[in-house]
Every structure is written in structure tokens, then in C-alpha cells.
Design a protein around this motif. Sequence first.
Motif, PDB file in Angstrom:
ATOM      1  N   ALA A 194       1.363  -1.304   0.104  1.00 16.99           N
ATOM      2  CA  ALA A 194       0.264  -0.017  -0.057  1.00 16.99           C
ATOM      3  C   ALA A 194       0.995   1.130  -0.567  1.00 16.99           C
ATOM      4  O   ALA A 194       0.767   2.352  -0.829  1.00 16.99           O
ATOM      5  N   HIS A 195       1.858   1.148   0.216  1.00 21.97           N
ATOM      6  CA  HIS A 195       2.865   2.230   0.324  1.00 21.97           C
ATOM      7  C   HIS A 195       4.850   2.172   0.660  1.00 21.97           C
ATOM      8  O   HIS A 195       5.442   2.714   0.991  1.00 21.97           O
ATOM      9  N   PRO A 196       4.122   1.656  -1.435  1.00 22.19           N
ATOM     10  CA  PRO A 196       5.647   1.465  -1.607  1.00 22.19           C
ATOM     11  C   PRO A 196       6.659   2.693  -2.329  1.00 22.19           C
ATOM     12  O   PRO A 196       7.991   2.039  -2.268  1.00 22.19           O
ATOM     13  N   GLN A 197       6.103   3.736  -2.303  1.00 18.16           N
ATOM     14  CA  GLN A 197       6.741   5.055  -1.627  1.00 18.16           C
ATOM     15  C   GLN A 197       7.370   5.102  -0.517  1.00 18.16           C
ATOM     16  O   GLN A 197       8.145   6.927  -0.566  1.00 18.16           O
ATOM     17  N   VAL A 198       7.121   5.369   1.034  1.00 15.68           N
ATOM     18  CA  VAL A 198       7.439   5.521   1.970  1.00 15.68           C
ATOM     19  C   VAL A 198       8.449   4.563   1.980  1.00 15.68           C
ATOM     20  O   VAL A 198       8.026   3.852   2.629  1.00 15.68           O
ATOM     21  N   ALA A 199       9.949   4.842   2.198  1.00 18.05           N
ATOM     22  CA  ALA A 199      11.372   4.316   2.148  1.00 18.05           C
ATOM     23  C   ALA A 199      10.747   3.725   4.044  1.00 18.05           C
ATOM     24  O   ALA A 199      11.056   2.419   4.267  1.00 18.05           O
ATOM     25  N   GLU A 200       9.899   4.932   4.776  1.00 14.67           N
ATOM     26  CA  GLU A 200      10.229   3.983   6.152  1.00 14.67           C
ATOM     27  C   GLU A 200       9.367   2.837   6.502  1.00 14.67           C
ATOM     28  O   GLU A 200       9.734   2.093   7.460  1.00 14.67           O
ATOM     29  N   VAL A 201       8.002   3.369   5.614  1.00 18.28           N
ATOM     30  CA  VAL A 201       7.091   1.468   6.271  1.00 18.28           C
ATOM     31  C   VAL A 201       7.471   0.572   5.237  1.00 18.28           C
ATOM     32  O   VAL A 201       7.700  -0.503   5.574  1.00 18.28           O
ATOM     33  N   GLN A 202       8.107   0.800   3.989  1.00 10.74           N
ATOM     34  CA  GLN A 202       8.940  -0.236   3.449  1.00 10.74           C
ATOM     35  C   GLN A 202      10.239  -1.410   4.363  1.00 10.74           C
ATOM     36  O   GLN A 202      10.516  -2.290   4.134  1.00 10.74           O
ATOM     37  N   GLU A 203      11.372   0.218   5.164  1.00 12.36           N
ATOM     38  CA  GLU A 203      11.645  -0.662   6.031  1.00 12.36           C
ATOM     39  C   GLU A 203      11.204  -1.586   7.153  1.00 12.36           C
ATOM     40  O   GLU A 203      11.787  -2.523   7.471  1.00 12.36           O
ATOM     41  N   GLU A 204       9.906  -0.803   7.799  1.00 10.17           N
ATOM     42  CA  GLU A 204       9.800  -1.380   9.270  1.00 10.17           C
ATOM     43  C   GLU A 204       9.176  -2.832   8.595  1.00 10.17           C
ATOM     44  O   GLU A 204       8.522  -3.672   9.326  1.00 10.17           O
ATOM     45  N   GLY A 205       8.182  -2.803   7.600  1.00  8.75           N
ATOM     46  CA  GLY A 205       7.287  -4.077   6.970  1.00  8.75           C
ATOM     47  C   GLY A 205       8.299  -4.999   6.948  1.00  8.75           C
ATOM     48  O   GLY A 205       7.430  -6.191   7.767  1.00  8.75           O
ATOM     49  N   CYS A 206       9.453  -4.927   5.801  1.00 10.17           N
ATOM     50  CA  CYS A 206      10.206  -5.636   6.082  1.00 10.17           C
ATOM     51  C   CYS A 206      10.858  -5.919   7.250  1.00 10.17           C
ATOM     52  O   CYS A 206      11.006  -7.820   7.137  1.00 10.17           O
ATOM     53  N   ALA A 207      11.618  -5.441   8.284  1.00  7.67           N
ATOM     54  CA  ALA A 207      11.925  -5.867   9.431  1.00  7.67           C
ATOM     55  C   ALA A 207      10.756  -6.712  10.268  1.00  7.67           C
ATOM     56  O   ALA A 207      11.383  -7.415  10.822  1.00  7.67           O
ATOM     57  N   ALA A 208       9.239  -6.157   9.968  1.00 10.75           N
ATOM     58  CA  ALA A 208       8.799  -6.863  10.955  1.00 10.75           C
ATOM     59  C   ALA A 208       9.072  -9.095   9.946  1.00 10.75           C
ATOM     60  O   ALA A 208       8.075  -9.703  11.335  1.00 10.75           O
ATOM     61  N   LEU A 209       8.937  -8.864   9.181  1.00  7.12           N
ATOM     62  CA  LEU A 209       8.117 -10.041   8.184  1.00  7.12           C
ATOM     63  C   LEU A 209       9.830 -11.406   8.060  1.00  7.12           C
ATOM     64  O   LEU A 209      10.152 -11.796   8.405  1.00  7.12           O
ATOM     65  N   VAL A 210      11.356 -10.488   9.072  1.00  6.62           N
ATOM     66  CA  VAL A 210      11.970 -10.688   9.089  1.00  6.62           C
ATOM     67  C   VAL A 210      12.001 -11.679  10.578  1.00  6.62           C
ATOM     68  O   VAL A 210      12.631 -13.015  11.009  1.00  6.62           O
ATOM     69  N   ASN A 211      11.333 -10.505  10.982  1.00  7.91           N
ATOM     70  CA  ASN A 211      11.336 -11.694  12.512  1.00  7.91           C
ATOM     71  C   ASN A 211       9.914 -12.268  12.647  1.00  7.91           C
ATOM     72  O   ASN A 211      10.255 -13.504  13.906  1.00  7.91           O
ATOM     73  N   VAL A 212       8.759 -12.082  12.235  1.00 10.69           N
ATOM     74  CA  VAL A 212       7.819 -13.339  12.490  1.00 10.69           C
ATOM     75  C   VAL A 212       8.288 -14.005  11.790  1.00 10.69           C
ATOM     76  O   VAL A 212       7.735 -15.614  12.535  1.00 10.69           O
ATOM     77  N   CYS A 213       9.206 -14.166  10.598  1.00  9.71           N
ATOM     78  CA  CYS A 213       9.176 -14.829   9.562  1.00  9.71           C
ATOM     79  C   CYS A 213      10.099 -16.503   9.532  1.00  9.71           C
ATOM     80  O   CYS A 213      11.064 -17.054   9.138  1.00  9.71           O
ATOM     81  N   SER A 214      11.261 -16.314  10.627  1.00 10.51           N
ATOM     82  CA  SER A 214      11.910 -16.986  11.343  1.00 10.51           C
ATOM     83  C   SER A 214      11.822 -17.908  12.630  1.00 10.51           C
ATOM     84  O   SER A 214      10.787 -18.254  13.489  1.00 10.51           O
ATOM     85  N   GLY A 215      12.379 -19.046  11.902  1.00 14.61           N
ATOM     86  CA  GLY A 215      12.197 -20.533  12.313  1.00 14.61           C
ATOM     87  C   GLY A 215      12.757 -21.436  12.112  1.00 14.61           C
ATOM     88  O   GLY A 215      12.183 -21.438  10.293  1.00 14.61           O
ATOM     89  N   ALA A 216      12.588 -22.522  11.865  1.00 13.90           N
ATOM     90  CA  ALA A 216      13.229 -23.579  11.211  1.00 13.90           C
ATOM     91  C   ALA A 216      12.014 -25.432  11.450  1.00 13.90           C
ATOM     92  O   ALA A 216      12.764 -26.229  10.716  1.00 13.90           O
ATOM     93  N   ASP A 217      11.855 -24.918  12.077  1.00 14.44           N
ATOM     94  CA  ASP A 217      10.731 -25.607  12.894  1.00 14.44           C
ATOM     95  C   ASP A 217       9.542 -26.383  11.823  1.00 14.44           C
ATOM     96  O   ASP A 217       9.400 -25.007  11.065  1.00 14.44           O
ATOM     97  N   GLY A 218       8.130 -26.998  12.041  1.00 17.27           N
ATOM     98  CA  GLY A 218       7.372 -26.792  11.102  1.00 17.27           C
ATOM     99  C   GLY A 218       6.398 -25.600  10.516  1.00 17.27           C
ATOM    100  O   GLY A 218       6.044 -25.317  10.158  1.00 17.27           O
ATOM    101  N   ALA A 219       6.414 -25.000  12.625  1.00 18.36           N
ATOM    102  CA  ALA A 219       5.982 -23.517  12.408  1.00 18.36           C
ATOM    103  C   ALA A 219       6.372 -22.623  11.730  1.00 18.36           C
ATOM    104  O   ALA A 219       5.889 -22.019  11.627  1.00 18.36           O
ATOM    105  N   GLY A 220       7.715 -22.551  11.749  1.00 18.37           N
ATOM    106  CA  GLY A 220       8.597 -21.841  11.080  1.00 18.37           C
ATOM    107  C   GLY A 220       8.158 -21.293   9.276  1.00 18.37           C
ATOM    108  O   GLY A 220       8.594 -21.028   8.568  1.00 18.37           O
ATOM    109  N   LEU A 221       8.213 -22.811   9.095  1.00 21.06           N
ATOM    110  CA  LEU A 221       7.944 -22.720   7.792  1.00 21.06           C
ATOM    111  C   LEU A 221       7.117 -22.425   7.093  1.00 21.06           C
ATOM    112  O   LEU A 221       7.024 -22.264   6.235  1.00 21.06           O
TER     113      LEU A 221
END
Length: 244
Positions: A194-221
Motif C-alpha cells: 500500500a505504501h511503496p514509496q514510503v521508505a520507512e514503511v518499507q524498512e519496518e515492513g521488511c523488518a517485521a517479516l524478518v522477525n515473524v518469519c524466522s524459525g526452522a521448525d514446522g511452524a516456522g516453515l
Amino acid sequence: QAHPQVAEVQEEGCAALVNVCSGADGAGLARIQRAADAGAIEAIVAAMQAHPQVAGVQEDGCGALANVCCGTDAAGLARKQRAADAGGIEVAVAALQAHPQVAGVQHNGCLALGNVCCGSDAAAFARKQRAAGAGAIEAAAAAMQAHPQVAGVQHNGCLALGNVCCGSDAAAFARKQRAADAGGIEVAVAALQAHPQVAEVQEEGCAALVNVCSGADGAGLARIQRAADAGAIEAIVAAMQAHP
């Protein structure tokens, strides 16, 4: 402190602290520390506890908490802990829950949680867990769902989700799963889209995905696959292309 039941005094006092405690340079951080030394953190929390249904008090109270809890040096971390000890996490979550349609409350409430829950020492991880226990993850995701076109809400919501979900122990993986269950992956991807030109949203959105999507177990995958299914890969690449 002298007029705890007068909502107007509390609202304007919190608003004044927002302004006086802004700034990340040396002078700004010195003002912030001076406010903390004067009892500002406890006064802000008390204002929010006394006037939970007054949106202005909640908005300015969260904004003041966010500013006073800015900083990652030893003094900044001590202020974050002082806010948590005073009940700052719980009042910020309560503000989000009580005023879901007030974008200003959602903006400042998520920012307050993001700042208070920042850090990587044991005390910080305890704050993250305390926030999760208070319902911060669901409240941040709900804020983002309610205000998809408000870039500030999306930025601060991603900040809150990312900071609360940081960590690699069992408790942290439970927080990550809780975020996924609350729709946190989808709202982070939606924020990027929704906010492709807002660099701050892009930075924090990617950071959120980094943290939520880490994990190598079944739930993480499964979280990783869920992110892909939501369009995360394309959104992340687009972010990198838009902000080289």
C-alpha cells in the motif's frame, strides 16, 4: 501530578511533553532524561490510567511515552524499563483496544510499544513477553487492519510487531506464531504493497517479516510459506527496487 482528575490538564500536559521531549540529538536526549528524572513517565501512565475513554489523553499519552522512551543507550534502555515498571505497556495496549478507529491513538500507541519493547538484553525480552501477554501483538495487527491507508500507523504497527516478535527462544517463537495467527504476516505485506514509496514503511515492513518469519521448525516453515502465499517475496523485491 496536582490535577490527576482534570482530563484537560492531563491531555495538554502529555501534549507538552510530546513536544518538549522530541529530538534525537544530544540536547534532545538530555531533555528526555530530564523529563524522566522529573517523574514524567509515571505521570504519563497515571494520566492514561485515569482517563481511559478520553481519546486525546490516550493519543498524547502514548506519544509522550514513545518520545520519552526513545534511545538505545544505557539511559534509554533504563527509561524503557521504567516505563514498563510503571505500567506503560499495559496502558498503551489498553489505548489501542479502547480507541480502534482513532488513527492518532493507533499511530502513537504502536510507536510507544515499538519503543518500549526495543532492546536485546534480558530485560528487553521480558518487556516483549509482557507486551505479548497484554495483547500487544493482536492490538498492533488490528491497528494496521483498521487503518491500511495511514502510512504512520502501518510504519509503527510494523515496528511494534517486529520488536515484540524479536528473539530466538521458545517464548519468542510463540510470539512469532501468535503474530501469524493474528494476521501479522498479511498486514505487513499489505503495508509494503500500500505504501511503496514510503521508505520507512518499507524498512519496518521488511523488518517485521524478518522477525515473524524466522524459525526452522514446522511452524516456522509454515509461517515462511504463509508469507510467500501473501505476496511477501514480490513485495520485498519491489521495496528493494524502489529504494536502491
